[in-house]
Design a protein around this motif. Structure first.
Motif, PDB file in Angstrom:
ATOM      1  N   TYR A   1      19.059  68.142  52.815  1.00 51.08           N
ATOM      2  CA  TYR A   1      19.259  66.708  52.635  1.00 51.08           C
ATOM      3  C   TYR A   1      20.695  66.428  52.194  1.00 51.08           C
ATOM      4  CZ  TYR A   1      14.221  65.831  52.887  1.00 51.08           C
ATOM      5  OH  TYR A   1      12.922  65.714  53.306  1.00 51.08           O
ATOM      6  N   PRO A   2      21.214  65.251  52.527  1.00 51.58           N
ATOM      7  CA  PRO A   2      22.560  64.898  52.072  1.00 51.58           C
ATOM      8  C   PRO A   2      22.568  64.549  50.588  1.00 51.58           C
ATOM      9  CG  PRO A   2      21.546  63.036  53.179  1.00 51.58           C
ATOM     10  CD  PRO A   2      20.598  64.196  53.348  1.00 51.58           C
ATOM     11  N   ASP A   3      23.752  64.410  50.053  1.00 51.28           N
ATOM     12  CA  ASP A   3      23.895  63.927  48.686  1.00 51.28           C
ATOM     13  C   ASP A   3      23.500  62.451  48.676  1.00 51.28           C
ATOM     14  OD1 ASP A   3      24.640  63.055  46.201  1.00 51.28           O
ATOM     15  OD2 ASP A   3      26.784  63.391  46.472  1.00 51.28           O
ATOM     16  N   GLY A   4      22.341  62.160  48.146  1.00 52.42           N
ATOM     17  CA  GLY A   4      21.837  60.790  48.171  1.00 52.42           C
ATOM     18  C   GLY A   4      22.677  59.811  47.402  1.00 52.42           C
ATOM     19  N   ALA A   5      23.462  60.288  46.453  1.00 51.97           N
ATOM     20  CA  ALA A   5      24.328  59.404  45.673  1.00 51.97           C
ATOM     21  C   ALA A   5      25.735  59.302  46.256  1.00 51.97           C
ATOM     22  CB  ALA A   5      24.414  59.899  44.234  1.00 51.97           C
ATOM     23  N   ALA A   6      26.023  60.076  47.303  1.00 58.00           N
ATOM     24  CA  ALA A   6      27.343  60.056  47.951  1.00 58.00           C
ATOM     25  C   ALA A   6      28.467  60.124  46.920  1.00 58.00           C
ATOM     26  CB  ALA A   6      27.488  58.816  48.834  1.00 58.00           C
ATOM     27  N   VAL A   7      28.341  61.060  45.988  1.00 56.61           N
ATOM     28  CA  VAL A   7      29.242  61.101  44.835  1.00 56.61           C
ATOM     29  C   VAL A   7      30.706  61.244  45.243  1.00 56.61           C
ATOM     30  CG1 VAL A   7      29.891  62.428  42.789  1.00 56.61           C
ATOM     31  CG2 VAL A   7      27.485  61.931  43.249  1.00 56.61           C
ATOM     32  N   ALA A   8      31.009  62.194  46.117  1.00 52.56           N
ATOM     33  CA  ALA A   8      32.407  62.433  46.487  1.00 52.56           C
ATOM     34  C   ALA A   8      33.020  61.202  47.149  1.00 52.56           C
ATOM     35  CB  ALA A   8      32.503  63.642  47.415  1.00 52.56           C
ATOM     36  N   LEU A   9      32.273  60.590  48.051  1.00 51.87           N
ATOM     37  CA  LEU A   9      32.804  59.412  48.743  1.00 51.87           C
ATOM     38  C   LEU A   9      32.934  58.231  47.789  1.00 51.87           C
ATOM     39  CD1 LEU A   9      33.763  58.035  51.279  1.00 51.87           C
ATOM     40  CD2 LEU A   9      31.379  57.625  51.925  1.00 51.87           C
ATOM     41  N   ARG A  10      31.962  58.042  46.924  1.00 55.91           N
ATOM     42  CA  ARG A  10      32.037  56.931  45.973  1.00 55.91           C
ATOM     43  C   ARG A  10      33.221  57.097  45.024  1.00 55.91           C
ATOM     44  NH1 ARG A  10      26.810  56.997  43.018  1.00 55.91           N
ATOM     45  NH2 ARG A  10      27.726  55.275  41.830  1.00 55.91           N
ATOM     46  N   GLU A  11      33.456  58.337  44.592  1.00 54.06           N
ATOM     47  CA  GLU A  11      34.598  58.564  43.715  1.00 54.06           C
ATOM     48  C   GLU A  11      35.918  58.282  44.438  1.00 54.06           C
ATOM     49  OE1 GLU A  11      34.076  62.540  42.331  1.00 54.06           O
ATOM     50  OE2 GLU A  11      32.741  61.958  40.681  1.00 54.06           O
ATOM     51  N   ARG A  12      35.982  58.669  45.697  1.00 50.04           N
ATOM     52  CA  ARG A  12      37.204  58.419  46.476  1.00 50.04           C
ATOM     53  C   ARG A  12      37.411  56.916  46.680  1.00 50.04           C
ATOM     54  NH1 ARG A  12      39.970  61.301  50.464  1.00 50.04           N
ATOM     55  NH2 ARG A  12      41.820  60.082  51.012  1.00 50.04           N
ATOM     56  N   LEU A  13      36.360  56.205  47.007  1.00 51.37           N
ATOM     57  CA  LEU A  13      36.463  54.759  47.219  1.00 51.37           C
ATOM     58  C   LEU A  13      36.736  54.026  45.910  1.00 51.37           C
ATOM     59  CD1 LEU A  13      33.530  54.337  49.761  1.00 51.37           C
ATOM     60  CD2 LEU A  13      35.976  54.080  50.252  1.00 51.37           C
ATOM     61  N   ALA A  14      36.162  54.520  44.822  1.00 50.75           N
ATOM     62  CA  ALA A  14      36.412  53.905  43.515  1.00 50.75           C
ATOM     63  C   ALA A  14      37.883  54.006  43.151  1.00 50.75           C
ATOM     64  CB  ALA A  14      35.543  54.566  42.457  1.00 50.75           C
ATOM     65  N   ALA A  15      38.478  55.175  43.386  1.00 49.30           N
ATOM     66  CA  ALA A  15      39.908  55.338  43.115  1.00 49.30           C
ATOM     67  C   ALA A  15      40.737  54.422  44.005  1.00 49.30           C
ATOM     68  CB  ALA A  15      40.303  56.799  43.322  1.00 49.30           C
ATOM     69  N   ARG A  16      40.308  54.256  45.222  1.00 55.88           N
ATOM     70  CA  ARG A  16      41.016  53.397  46.174  1.00 55.88           C
ATOM     71  C   ARG A  16      41.040  51.946  45.705  1.00 55.88           C
ATOM     72  NH1 ARG A  16      41.781  53.461  51.850  1.00 55.88           N
ATOM     73  NH2 ARG A  16      41.562  51.428  52.890  1.00 55.88           N
ATOM     74  N   HIS A  17      39.931  51.497  45.127  1.00 49.55           N
ATOM     75  CA  HIS A  17      39.815  50.098  44.719  1.00 49.55           C
ATOM     76  C   HIS A  17      40.054  49.880  43.229  1.00 49.55           C
ATOM     77  CE1 HIS A  17      38.426  48.588  48.583  1.00 49.55           C
ATOM     78  NE2 HIS A  17      37.631  49.649  48.677  1.00 49.55           N
TER      79      HIS A  17
END
Length: 365
Positions: A58-74
């Motif tokens: 299963y994938p990472d249901g929380a999408a942690v890596a992507l969320r952290e990257r997008l959080a830094a972006r914004h």
């Protein structure tokens, strides 16, 4: 022939037409019906997706890596980022979280064709405010339509399918009139194509939220259009963590695949290359728009990766004219057709078909 279901369904669902895509183009033709990016995936993206081998996990249901990257972006906390399987999934989740039977969801119409169905599935009631003469949002009409039953207001900028943006000043005026406990969804699926338009900008919303303001507004983005990941279905929202938590509670678990998350991360690494493609599409769009205006079309200034051709009446005949030239377009019965900006090789046939349609309409006027 309609077949009656063998079980009891909600009457409004049984009567609801399923979302459908445009016609398949003729062999060797061009698909201009789904607002897809005509460029193939970046090689780096394709290689990373192809290398994803843990398909039994299963994938990472929380999408942690992507969320952290997008959080830094914004410039926000990761809790202020929510990832879902495309912006349609985001819309469904937020509508279901905020609206139910007896509640109203307000939006401009014609707008994105999925809106009415998503509202119906939630059990809520759609309130559609007709577009203004230029295909944009009638801000005064929307403000007047807000009632004590309003739970969600959707603002689509650029608007699909007309391509008009919501002016920043108009958006601010709408936000000032909407009660603070009403959810406002700023649907920016096509924002990358509208840089310099003067339209509402989610970045200003996010900046206000960093200051503790506009907590009832959620910005929706997608990797499907400008980023060219339509097949992988991935998008994200930026907003107040407590509001996003409500949307997560309605989400189908584990619906954002690992290849989609990886592709989004690699795409963010190569944003400059992707934005060069966006600029090329926008330039092609403007060339098409000016040519259509010269042909006599009353085409609104487009800010997405598509153009809107008003064809009140027999839209089927207009769509057929494009299909004969090898182009599939999106028909909105009785209102008009939306034509995506696709490969450069499609432009000549697009304009020839448009000239045929507008010429026949002028001849019978």
């Amino acid at each position: 022939m309609t077949t009656l279901p063998p079980v009891r369904l909600r009457p409004e669902i049984a009567a609801l037409a399923a979302y459908r895509q445009g016609r398949v183009p003729p062999e060797g033709g061009f698909k201009l019906s789904s607002n897809e990016n005509p460029f193939p995936p970046l090689p780096q993206v394709a290689e990373r997706v192809a290398a994803a081998t843990a398909l039994n996990r299963y994938p990472d249901g929380a999408a942690v890596a992507l969320r952290e990257r997008l959080a830094a972006r914004h410039g926000v906390d990761p809790a202020a980022i929510h990832v879902a399987a495309g912006s349609v999934s985001l819309l469904a989740q937020f509508i279901q979280a905020a609206a139910g039977p007896g509640d109203e969801v307000l939006y401009s119409w014609r707008g994105f064709e999925a809106y009415p169905g998503l509202v119906t599935v939630a059990g809520a009631t759609s309130v559609r405010v007709p577009n203004d003469a230029d295909g944009g949002h009638d801000i005064d009409g929307m403000i007047a339509a807000v009632t004590e039953r309003t739970r969600v207001v959707i603002v689509c900028s650029p608007n699909n399918p007309t391509g008009a943006v919501v002016p920043a000043a108009g958006f601010d005026r709408l936000l000032a009139a909407v009660p603070g406990d009403v959810l406002v969804l700023l649907d920016e699926a096509y924002r990358e194509f509208a840089i310099g338009s003067g339209g509402a900008d989610g970045e200003a919303v996010v900046a206000a939220q960093r200051e503790g303001r506009l907590r009832n507004v959620v910005v929706l983005r997608t990797f499907s259009k400008a980023w060219g990941l339509a097949a992988l279905r991935i998008g994200y929202a930026v907003g107040d963590p407590a509001v996003l938590a409500g949307a997560r509670s309605t989400a189908i678990p584990l619906s954002v695949t690992e290849p989609a998350q990886l592709a989004a991360l690699v795409s963010l690494d190569h944003e400059d290359a992707l934005l060069e493609r966006v600029a090329a599409i926008a330039e092609r769009r403007d060339v098409v728009w000016r040519a259509l205006v010269d042909q006599g079309w009353p085409v609104p200034r487009p800010w997405g990766n598509f153009v809107w051709l008003p064809v009140p009446g027999d839209t089927g005949r207009a769509a057929d004219a494009f299909h004969r030239r090898g182009l599939s377009v999106r028909e909105f019965a009785g209102e008009g057709i939306r034509v995506s900006i696709g490969e450069q090789e499609s432009v000549e046939d697009l304009l020839l078909a448009a000239q045929e349609v507008v010429g026949s309409r002028q001849a019978t006027a």
